[in-house]
Structures are given as C-alpha cells and as structure tokens.
Design a protein around this motif. Sequence first.
Motif, PDB file in Angstrom:
ATOM      1  N   UNK A 144      21.960 -34.600 -15.709  1.00  0.00           N
ATOM      2  CA  UNK A 144      21.595 -33.334 -16.354  1.00  0.00           C
ATOM      3  C   UNK A 144      22.775 -32.818 -17.164  1.00  0.00           C
ATOM      4  N   UNK A 145      22.535 -32.608 -18.452  1.00  0.00           N
ATOM      5  CA  UNK A 145      23.561 -32.053 -19.342  1.00  0.00           C
ATOM      6  C   UNK A 145      22.956 -30.836 -20.042  1.00  0.00           C
ATOM      7  N   UNK A 146      23.522 -29.663 -19.779  1.00  0.00           N
ATOM      8  CA  UNK A 146      23.036 -28.420 -20.373  1.00  0.00           C
ATOM      9  C   UNK A 146      24.170 -27.709 -21.107  1.00  0.00           C
ATOM     10  N   UNK A 147      23.909 -27.372 -22.342  1.00  0.00           N
ATOM     11  CA  UNK A 147      24.861 -26.625 -23.170  1.00  0.00           C
ATOM     12  C   UNK A 147      26.225 -27.321 -23.245  1.00  0.00           C
ATOM     13  N   UNK A 148      26.186 -28.587 -23.543  1.00  0.00           N
ATOM     14  CA  UNK A 148      27.436 -29.326 -23.772  1.00  0.00           C
ATOM     15  C   UNK A 148      27.877 -29.066 -25.208  1.00  0.00           C
ATOM     16  N   UNK A 149      29.058 -28.524 -25.347  1.00  0.00           N
ATOM     17  CA  UNK A 149      29.573 -28.169 -26.674  1.00  0.00           C
ATOM     18  C   UNK A 149      30.406 -29.322 -27.236  1.00  0.00           C
ATOM     19  N   UNK A 150      29.890 -29.882 -28.331  1.00  0.00           N
ATOM     20  CA  UNK A 150      30.620 -30.932 -29.051  1.00  0.00           C
ATOM     21  C   UNK A 150      30.857 -30.398 -30.459  1.00  0.00           C
ATOM     22  N   UNK A 151      32.080 -29.986 -30.718  1.00  0.00           N
ATOM     23  CA  UNK A 151      32.363 -29.285 -31.965  1.00  0.00           C
ATOM     24  C   UNK A 151      31.985 -30.120 -33.189  1.00  0.00           C
ATOM     25  N   UNK A 152      32.257 -31.413 -33.133  1.00  0.00           N
ATOM     26  CA  UNK A 152      31.917 -32.283 -34.266  1.00  0.00           C
ATOM     27  C   UNK A 152      30.759 -33.205 -33.877  1.00  0.00           C
ATOM     28  N   UNK A 153      29.658 -32.554 -33.446  1.00  0.00           N
ATOM     29  CA  UNK A 153      28.519 -33.335 -32.949  1.00  0.00           C
ATOM     30  C   UNK A 153      27.936 -34.243 -34.034  1.00  0.00           C
ATOM     31  N   UNK A 154      28.064 -33.830 -35.284  1.00  0.00           N
ATOM     32  CA  UNK A 154      27.515 -34.628 -36.384  1.00  0.00           C
ATOM     33  C   UNK A 154      28.284 -35.930 -36.607  1.00  0.00           C
ATOM     34  N   UNK A 155      29.474 -36.080 -35.992  1.00  0.00           N
ATOM     35  CA  UNK A 155      30.263 -37.325 -36.099  1.00  0.00           C
ATOM     36  C   UNK A 155      30.138 -38.187 -34.840  1.00  0.00           C
ATOM     37  N   UNK A 156      29.296 -37.742 -33.918  1.00  0.00           N
ATOM     38  CA  UNK A 156      29.198 -38.437 -32.641  1.00  0.00           C
ATOM     39  C   UNK A 156      28.612 -39.832 -32.834  1.00  0.00           C
ATOM     40  N   UNK A 157      29.103 -40.808 -32.095  1.00  0.00           N
ATOM     41  CA  UNK A 157      28.690 -42.208 -32.250  1.00  0.00           C
ATOM     42  C   UNK A 157      27.382 -42.481 -31.525  1.00  0.00           C
ATOM     43  N   UNK A 158      26.930 -43.729 -31.591  1.00  0.00           N
ATOM     44  CA  UNK A 158      25.625 -44.082 -31.029  1.00  0.00           C
ATOM     45  C   UNK A 158      25.663 -44.400 -29.539  1.00  0.00           C
ATOM     46  N   UNK A 159      26.759 -44.141 -28.868  1.00  0.00           N
ATOM     47  CA  UNK A 159      26.878 -44.269 -27.410  1.00  0.00           C
ATOM     48  C   UNK A 159      26.627 -45.690 -26.901  1.00  0.00           C
ATOM     49  N   UNK A 160      26.982 -46.672 -27.695  1.00  0.00           N
ATOM     50  CA  UNK A 160      26.780 -48.060 -27.264  1.00  0.00           C
ATOM     51  C   UNK A 160      27.592 -48.383 -26.023  1.00  0.00           C
ATOM     52  N   UNK A 161      28.718 -47.679 -25.857  1.00  0.00           N
ATOM     53  CA  UNK A 161      29.616 -47.995 -24.732  1.00  0.00           C
ATOM     54  C   UNK A 161      29.024 -47.605 -23.383  1.00  0.00           C
ATOM     55  N   UNK A 162      28.009 -46.714 -23.374  1.00  0.00           N
ATOM     56  CA  UNK A 162      27.447 -46.296 -22.082  1.00  0.00           C
ATOM     57  C   UNK A 162      26.049 -46.867 -21.849  1.00  0.00           C
ATOM     58  N   UNK A 163      25.611 -47.734 -22.730  1.00  0.00           N
ATOM     59  CA  UNK A 163      24.275 -48.288 -22.588  1.00  0.00           C
ATOM     60  C   UNK A 163      24.067 -48.974 -21.249  1.00  0.00           C
ATOM     61  N   UNK A 164      25.109 -49.603 -20.756  1.00  0.00           N
ATOM     62  CA  UNK A 164      24.995 -50.350 -19.495  1.00  0.00           C
ATOM     63  C   UNK A 164      24.809 -49.465 -18.290  1.00  0.00           C
TER      64      UNK A 164
END
Length: 615
Positions: A144-164
């Motif tokens: 559960x992730x609620x109200x996670x603040x990512x200041x540069x969310x538009x530059x966030x990657x595709x999260x390939x590193x956590x796919x596993x």
Amino acid sequence: GNFEGIELLDKLWIDGGNLSQYEPGSLKLIKKINHMIINIRNTSVFSTIVRDLLHSVVWLEVREIMFSIPAEMQLLRVMSSSFADKVSFKQALLTDSTVPEIVSILEDMPKLVEVEMTDCRLLGTGRWKTQMQANQSQTLRVLTIEKLSIEKFYLFTDLQTVEGLLSLLTKVTVENTKVFLVPCRLSRHLLSLEYLDLSANLLGDQSLEHSACQGGWPSLQILNLSQNSLSDFEMTGKSLSHLRSLIVLDISQNNFGEIPDACEWPKTLKHLNLSSTQIPKLTTCIPSTLEVLDVSANNLKEFGLQLPFLRELYLAKNQLKTLPGAAPIPNLVAMSVRRNKLNSFSREEFESFKKMELLDASDNNYICSCEFLSFIHHQAGIGQVLVGWPDKYVCDSPLAVRGVRVGAVHLSLMECHRSLVVSLICALVFLVILVLVAVGYKYHAVWYLRMTWAWLQAKRKPKRAPAKDICYDAFVSYSENDSDWVENIMVRELEQACPPFRLCLHKRDFVPGKWIVDNIIDSIEKSHKTLFVLSEHFVQSEWCKYELDFSHFRLFDENNDAAILVLLEPIQSKAIPKRFCKLRKIMNTKTYLEWPLEEEQQELFWFNLKIALKS
C-alpha cells in the motif's frame, strides 16, 4: 521504564524525537504488542529498541525517520529478523540509494505479509542500480502506497528493477501518487494480483489502455480507477474487456459525459461504480451481468435499464421523481434513492419489488398526501425496510406539517377526503333545501312570501288614495268560472242603474303591460269598495287569492267596511284556505249578501247591494 509484569499490549507508542539513550532489554519482557508505533530519529536508539521487539510486535509502524544515508542502513538491518506481519512507514524520507537496502531488509523478514507507506517522500527518479528479485520464501502479499511525493514524478523510470518482486503480490494500492502510467511489462509481472487500487491519480484513456495491456493483471478481480482522468466510457470498457476474472470495477469521479448504446466489458463483471461521472442518461452500454450498480450523483432523471441479475442499486443525489420500475430489475434486494426529487411512492410501487429488503429513500421532499400517509402508516414492517426511518423522512408539504417527520403526521378527515366531504355537504344542503321546499309547499310558504312582498309594496303607498284619485265605485273580484254571472247579470244590473255604478273589472279596466299585482293594488285603491263574489271557484282561483290577499292586508287591517262579500253559492267554512283566517272571521262575524235562486228575492238582493255600494 519498567514494563515488568506486562505480557500483552494492544498498542504501544514511543514518541521520542529527541530520545538519545535507551536501556537495552526494557521492552523485552513484553510478549506481544499488536501495534507498535515508533517515532525516533536516532537510528542507533531505533535499532536497539527494535532488537528488543523482534518476536513480540505484530504491526510495526515507523514514523518520521530519514532513510537517506546508506551507511546508517546497516543499523536498521536488525529489522530483517523481526517477526512482524505488517510494517508501515509514515512521513519517512527515501532516496534512490536507500530504497534497495530497505527492500532487502523487508525481503528478509520471515513473516512479513503487508508493507504500507503513507505520506512519504522519495528523492530520486527510480534509477536503482541493483536488480531486485523475490526470494522463494517471500511472504509479502500486500503493498500500500498512499500520497507518496515524488517531486520529479514525470522523470520516473519504468521500474524494471523491481519487476521480480511483484509476481507474488495479491493486493496493491497506489493512491494519490500522481501515477499516469503502469508499464505493460510491470502489469504482466503482477501474476497473482487480485486487488488493484489506482485511485486519485492521473491515468487517462490512452494510458489505461497501455497499463491494462494484453496479458497484464491476469488474476485481477477488483480494480479501483476512481478519481482519475478517464473520459471515454467505451474505450475504458474495451481496455478492460480482456480481464477474465474482473468482478468489481470502480471508475467513479471520472468525467465521462454521454455514453454510447453499446460497449464491451468483461463477462465476469458484477459490481460497477459510476457515481459522479457526469453521465446524463444511462444506456444499454451498462453491462447486463451486473449485480451491484452505483450511479449516484449523476443528475439522472430516470432509470429503466434491463438488469435481470441486479441485487443492489444506488441512485442517490440524482433528479428522480419516482421509484424505478420493478419489472426490469426483478431481483433487487437493496436500493438507495436518497436526496432525489421524490415526492412520494405508493403501495403498488413499493410492493412491486418482491425481494426488496432495504430501501433508502431518505432526504427527499415528501408531499404528505392522504394516500401516501395511509400507505406509510398501514404498511407492515416498513420501518425495517426503510433506511434512516423515521428521522430522515420529513414532510415538505402541506405547509402546516413542513419539517415534521412523515411517521408523525396524521391528517384530518376533511384534509384527506375533501371531495367526499364537499359532496356530502352539497348533498345535505340539497336535501335540506328539498325538505324546506316540501314544507314550504305544504304550509304555503310561497304564498306568504308573495303576500309579504305585495304587502310591503302596498305599505309604501298611502293607506287611502285621495278623493280625486277615486275612479270606481267598486272593484269586482271574482273567479273566471263565475264571469258569466258577473259580466252578464251583475254588471248590467249595476252599471245600468239610475244613477249607474262604475265598476272595475280586470278584463276590461286593467292597464295592459303592467304587473298584474300592481294592477290589482291600484284598482282596489282607486275604488270606494271592493266587491268579492265568493264561490267554490273563487277560493280555488290563484288570482282571486291575490285580490283577496291584498284586501286581507290592506282593507281588513283598517277595520273599515270597504269590503262587500257576495256569496254566489254556499261555501263550507272548511273550503276556505286556512291562511285566510281573517276572511273566516269576517264571514263569521259580519253580514254578507247571498245570491238567491228565487226570482222574487233577487230584487231585494240588488236593493241591498246598491245600498252597500252607496254607503
């Protein structure tokens, strides 16, 4: 502190923002803590406390801690030995460099099932150097992730590193975190995912199509996409149509507007939430497989969809004026029409829902009519069916009961059966009038009214006309049936006498066009005498009655001898109408002239009549 003797705590909160020392073993005596909240910024003290609670804490909640320095993460490695089922981070600070360390620690926790992050900050763009893989023994199922603040969310990657790490997760919530896309590869790795909440994010029609790609979310049963940026209803259905296990879909608080007549949806879909989506009218685009439908707050004016399996229907905050028809939704068990424009509902409408167990019709402006109140007061068990009864059901009209609870209002018989009461009153008035007419007819009320009017007319005039206005010696009152005797015998005898008498006869001397009653009154007043030719016909004649009536009022009341009675034939006293009481009295107390049949006595009759006329 001394916790000796305490074996079980439901909740323990240590708020030590400036705590610099902790005596090891202080909390070790507590065998079980259901919920442990730690708010300590010193990582060394934090690590020591956690070490004492490795086997006792069920839910560990960490607040206002900064995971920003990789070197300090070694002090937190002790958490990996904790037997906690759930770990929560609130108002924590994370960086790209510390996230892999935290993931590693959480992976090693032997009983961890749920991880929760609320109101945290992430400094970075998700470029984690380490490829993270799930252990075979990984127990984590809920994220559960609620109200996670990512200041540069538009530059966030595709999260390939956590796919596993994702393949074993069954429940994921990422709420209010500015998610605008879930990469297709990531969706395909969520093999066990049954529940996904992406509410209050930035997903649009195109990004949803990419996020819910073919092969993505293969086990998904519950999906929440409320409060996003969806606008194409047909495209939303098509993007999700391949989800073969989807049962519950929440796409409320999106801006769809008008919807088409045909759409494609998962065949397994049973629950659909379309509240606050700006839909002005429902169409057959709504899937017919639904068991629960929520279309609250959409400005709907009617509902007529054919949904044979529907069990729950929520129509609150719309513009409905009547309950929906029961025939298209025969299996409905619960319905809400709260805050609509409902004025009332009838027994027939209520009973047409054969399986209805709960009806929320509260907060409507009810017109408390007699029919509605009768139904409410006499319907057995309605209090168990109506949600919010009786406080939330209030009359809006009539004005006299506005603001009063429907169940407390009892209208009077007049208010409830106004037309019937008015009809009864009218019938009663008519009956009274009929009785009065019958009584009046029997007791000659009409005659009294007419004579009163004539008497009033006569009273306005002088009692005795001036001598100069006297035109006749006598006014002759007689019945038409006696006209032969009057006109051929009496008139000839008197008008040819020496000196002659001037007689007033209605046939000859009445003024044409003048009201007959006025003619009678004027003729009597312009005559010295009034000569009544009495007979059986006389007392039966209507106009003779008028003439006699006026004399009754005018002449007899003056106690003079202006009236001369000539009895043409014998009359029984009882033959004279009872209303002529004075005439009866006069005939009993005064002498009257009686017409003799013998010729030898007729000379005397004429002599006496002439004497009476001259007197």
